[in-house]
Design an enzyme around this catalytic site. Sequence first.
Site, PDB file in Angstrom:
ATOM      1  N   CYS A 330       0.833  -1.201   0.000  1.00  0.00           N
ATOM      2  CA  CYS A 330       0.000   0.000   0.000  1.00  0.00           C
ATOM      3  C   CYS A 330       0.873   1.258   0.000  1.00  0.00           C
ATOM      4  CB  CYS A 330      -0.976  -0.038   1.176  1.00  0.00           C
ATOM      5  SG  CYS A 330      -2.392   1.064   0.970  1.00  0.00           S
ATOM      6  N   HIS A 438      -3.548  -5.714   1.287  1.00  0.00           N
ATOM      7  CA  HIS A 438      -3.298  -6.008   2.699  1.00  0.00           C
ATOM      8  C   HIS A 438      -3.715  -7.445   3.007  1.00  0.00           C
ATOM      9  CE1 HIS A 438      -2.315  -1.928   3.901  1.00  0.00           C
ATOM     10  NE2 HIS A 438      -3.392  -1.479   3.270  1.00  0.00           N
TER      11      HIS A 438
END
Length: 517
Positions: A330, A438
């Site tokens: 991310c 994630h």
Amino acid sequence: MAKTIMIQGTMSNAGKSLLAAGLCRIFHQDGYRVAPFKSQNMALNSFITSEGLEMGRAQVMQAEAAGIEPSVLMNPILLKPTNDVGSQVIVNGEVLGTMSARDYFKYKKKLVPDIMKAFHKLAEENDIIVIEGAGSPAEINLKSEDIVNMGMAKMAKAPVLLAGDIDRGGVFAQLYGTVELLEEDERKMIKGLIINKFRGDKSILDPGVAMLEEKCKIPVVGVAPYMNIQVEDEDSLTERFDRHQEVGVIDMAVIRVPRISNFTDFNPFESIPGVSLRYVQHPSGLKQPDVIFLPGTKNTMDDLKWLRESGMEALILKAAASGTLIFGICGGYQMLGENLSDPHGVEAGGTMRGIGLLPVDTVFAEHKTRTQVCGKFLELDEEFAPLKNVEFTGYEIHMGESTWKNGAVASTSTCDTVTGTEKTEGTFYHNVCGTYVHGIFDKEEVALGLVRAVGIRKGIDVSEMEGVDFATFKETQYDILASELRKHLDMKKIYEILEQGVEDILEESESEGEAEK
């Protein structure tokens, strides 16, 4: 309508989240439909539900303990700090906006209808609601606008168990002082005290427990031991960051940027014997790891600036040049690119040069991407070859969109589990890899795939190393947690407290208030 019980603490990190999870597991094991609830959560570790809504990971962990799917109803308000005086405000899983602490303090009472709508919906569907407070109920400067501690207890008509942290010292003063700073009707709502994180011989503690009960006129319903339970932490108060970790056969370092978020992505590596996972905040602590992880962050550009000014960026570049595996998730993925641009002022505004290890540019958008995904790694170069075609599940949660430049190769292919939309995402270049997903290491095959990649690079045999399926592993941890709490909490008394409730106390308080008028 569900019965309720609430865990409050004398301070942040007193163990409320873990105690609430343990009670959820116990009630679930005893055959009840149980759900967790926290009206307002402040944390940078968040999760995306199957509907694409955002909530705090603490309630996700508690939902897992309760044996149910996480729902944004369990955490209607999530505050994600963007700096020291402001937060992104998320209501019912959607971004409301960014507010300063002062502005939010004035505004938050307007969110009570959202809180109670979520609470009542959960209460209709379950037998028991385990509510978690936040910080301390004795923060007297904040009590008038409280919506998460005693204010929530009153709205939910929930008896309270107050937990103190003996591991940090002064637990008797914590508990007694907290009780004394409450109003009389609030004190009556506290039906039990818990001394948490105890190490040693309980008999030595008994005289203090007796005196505490005498002074507070509230029973101590348990002395819970310090437990090394491997479940997901809520936020940066985690003890993981300060844990002394010996360097293992495979050494992995997570760069602890100031606004680190979703560091739970790396928890699966802690369960692999022979692997050390270290959180590194200072350049002197980096040493020579086999893998460097750049984690998610709530403020990519500010944390990239910190990497640059602290000297950590130079060490990452040096490590990459020597062949060390670099993996960004991310915000960490965005940092590894060549350029970052923030035309809408989502973060700091302006543009910034990235670390330059991946041929991608990132532009921050006003819309947040929120989705659960499944997918697999693509055909990566030899540095990451053991990950080829390995499947994973996870979720995306980010404000930026990254575009490939010449020479870029996607690292994964994903499918949105709600819409069915398929795409390629992420990037790899030799020994550097990045992704927006994630939870990508939660499956055993993925975590071990990266370990095997390190083994090949170092020329060592890691075939005997065994990982765990993280979801299965967490289930065993919740059972251990419940078993330990059953031993050390008076569950018979807690069930009595649950049954009795506090409606009579609230009615008495309302009558006294009317009489005063």
